[in-house]
Design an enzyme around this catalytic site. Sequence first.
Site, PDB file in Angstrom:
ATOM      1  N   GLU A  42      18.308  -3.273  63.139  1.00 21.38           N
ATOM      2  CA  GLU A  42      16.925  -3.285  63.625  1.00 21.38           C
ATOM      3  C   GLU A  42      16.546  -4.677  64.102  1.00 21.38           C
ATOM      4  O   GLU A  42      17.092  -5.672  63.640  1.00 21.38           O
ATOM      5  CB  GLU A  42      15.968  -2.884  62.500  1.00 21.38           C
ATOM      6  CG  GLU A  42      16.226  -1.527  61.896  1.00 21.38           C
ATOM      7  CD  GLU A  42      15.390  -1.275  60.654  1.00 21.38           C
ATOM      8  OE1 GLU A  42      14.600  -2.178  60.270  1.00 21.38           O
ATOM      9  OE2 GLU A  42      15.514  -0.206  60.059  1.00 21.38           O
ATOM     10  N   CYS A  78      12.294 -11.112  65.378  1.00 23.08           N
ATOM     11  CA  CYS A  78      12.943 -11.037  64.073  1.00 23.08           C
ATOM     12  C   CYS A  78      14.227 -10.228  64.251  1.00 23.08           C
ATOM     13  O   CYS A  78      14.176  -9.060  64.662  1.00 23.08           O
ATOM     14  CB  CYS A  78      12.025 -10.367  63.051  1.00 23.08           C
ATOM     15  SG  CYS A  78      12.761 -10.159  61.418  1.00 23.08           S
ATOM     16  N   CYS A 128      23.270  -4.843  54.114  1.00 23.59           N
ATOM     17  CA  CYS A 128      23.222  -6.100  53.376  1.00 23.59           C
ATOM     18  C   CYS A 128      23.922  -5.908  52.037  1.00 23.59           C
ATOM     19  O   CYS A 128      23.777  -4.853  51.407  1.00 23.59           O
ATOM     20  CB  CYS A 128      21.769  -6.540  53.158  1.00 23.59           C
ATOM     21  SG  CYS A 128      21.619  -8.143  52.304  1.00 23.59           S
ATOM     22  N   CYS A 149      19.190  -6.440  46.642  1.00 25.30           N
ATOM     23  CA  CYS A 149      17.847  -6.619  46.078  1.00 25.30           C
ATOM     24  C   CYS A 149      17.183  -5.245  45.980  1.00 25.30           C
ATOM     25  O   CYS A 149      17.082  -4.531  46.982  1.00 25.30           O
ATOM     26  CB  CYS A 149      17.029  -7.555  46.956  1.00 25.30           C
ATOM     27  SG  CYS A 149      17.758  -9.211  47.111  1.00 25.30           S
ATOM     28  N   CYS A 159      14.314  -3.846  48.438  1.00 28.87           N
ATOM     29  CA  CYS A 159      14.559  -3.961  49.878  1.00 28.87           C
ATOM     30  C   CYS A 159      15.323  -2.748  50.383  1.00 28.87           C
ATOM     31  O   CYS A 159      16.373  -2.398  49.836  1.00 28.87           O
ATOM     32  CB  CYS A 159      15.351  -5.239  50.155  1.00 28.87           C
ATOM     33  SG  CYS A 159      15.913  -5.421  51.859  1.00 28.87           S
ATOM     34  N   CYS A 180      12.076  -4.381  56.492  1.00 24.88           N
ATOM     35  CA  CYS A 180      13.463  -4.478  56.924  1.00 24.88           C
ATOM     36  C   CYS A 180      14.273  -3.289  56.419  1.00 24.88           C
ATOM     37  O   CYS A 180      14.288  -2.976  55.238  1.00 24.88           O
ATOM     38  CB  CYS A 180      14.054  -5.777  56.385  1.00 24.88           C
ATOM     39  SG  CYS A 180      15.787  -5.973  56.722  1.00 24.88           S
TER      40      CYS A 180
END
Length: 391
Positions: A117, A130, A137, A141, A144, A368
């Site tokens: 994205e 951004c 990832c 976390c 997220c 995100c």
Amino acid sequence: MTILPVIPISPDQPDAVTTRRRPSMPPRHLADLDLAARKSAVTDLGEPAFRAKQLSTHYFGRLVRDAAAMTDLPAGTRDKLTSELLPTLLTPIREQACDDGATRKTLWRLHDGALVESVLMGYPDRVTACVSSQAGCGMACPFCATGQQGLTRNLSVAEIVDQVVYLAGVAASGAVTGSPPRLSRVVFMGMGEPLANYPRVIETVRRLTTPAPEGLGLSQRHITVSTVGLVPAMRRLIAEQLSVTLALSLHAPDDDLRDELVPVNQRWKVAEVLDAAFDYAAQTGRRVSIEYALIRDVNDQPWRADLLGRLLHGKLAHVNLIPLNPTPGSKWDASPKPVEREFVRRLREAGVSTTVRDTRGREIDGACGQLAAGELTQVGAGVAADAEVAQ
């Protein structure tokens, strides 16, 4: 909210999500190469070296990604050079806009089916892109959406740069209402941990800040690189002698909680991470941005604000408080506004510069990874339904 047209996938191409190939790096692209390497690539194709500058001027200077628009190149030459040096890296599959067109989010499909994205945000005095540095990832976390997807792979230099060039072209078209028509800032705060893709992110920064036509000509001071606290990479960044802004995603001032919210803290504790951040600030003279997502009843207690204030007092740092944008089905929620205001008050009372991030994109899954997660969920549900019918 405005939902822009969904770009249809050709019916003769199987859905890349349901037939995901093994992750692989994309073909070579102009943006992967410096100008000398571009000249070498062009001459290897039997063309004069000056064609490299022509291609670079179109791509970086005029933000042209469509070969058909490069009409100063002979047709045969154009087809040969663009097929070899400007392959399609990103295919938009969903684009959405909100905030009266000032915020625009794009979900991309990469050549191997991976999803990433990027977001374009317009303000009266600037336009910010951004961008993602990884597909997924690996930092895990829990609050997220991207962290819950896991890591698919690193992006190439060109896959990151191409996001920026596309978004710069959107800004130049005047589509971002109420904002200048020039992209001025880039933040590496999309999907992924930028410093986990260190060599390519640093090369991308150099490509974005080298003057056109070799690069995009942005100011290093207008680029922000974020990290959850990969200390060895942070120290490598100090040695690069760049003047980009470092953003540290802290989210908790104490190790007990940060171990849970940012699992990499189990390797590098708060004190060690902050020491590296402060050393970066001392070396560069650039204020470090401390990113802190306020989560209801988790990290928003007054005593944590006081502790954060003590850790940052007298340091070259700024706290950027982020009202959490909850992901669907998550137990995490944003802190109430009175709690947020008290947190801000205590930090400022401790002498720490503090702002609350402008909330953008809630109507378009602005956090995100949310668009990508939604796309995977929809595809998964469709596959399950098809299987049920087949039975």
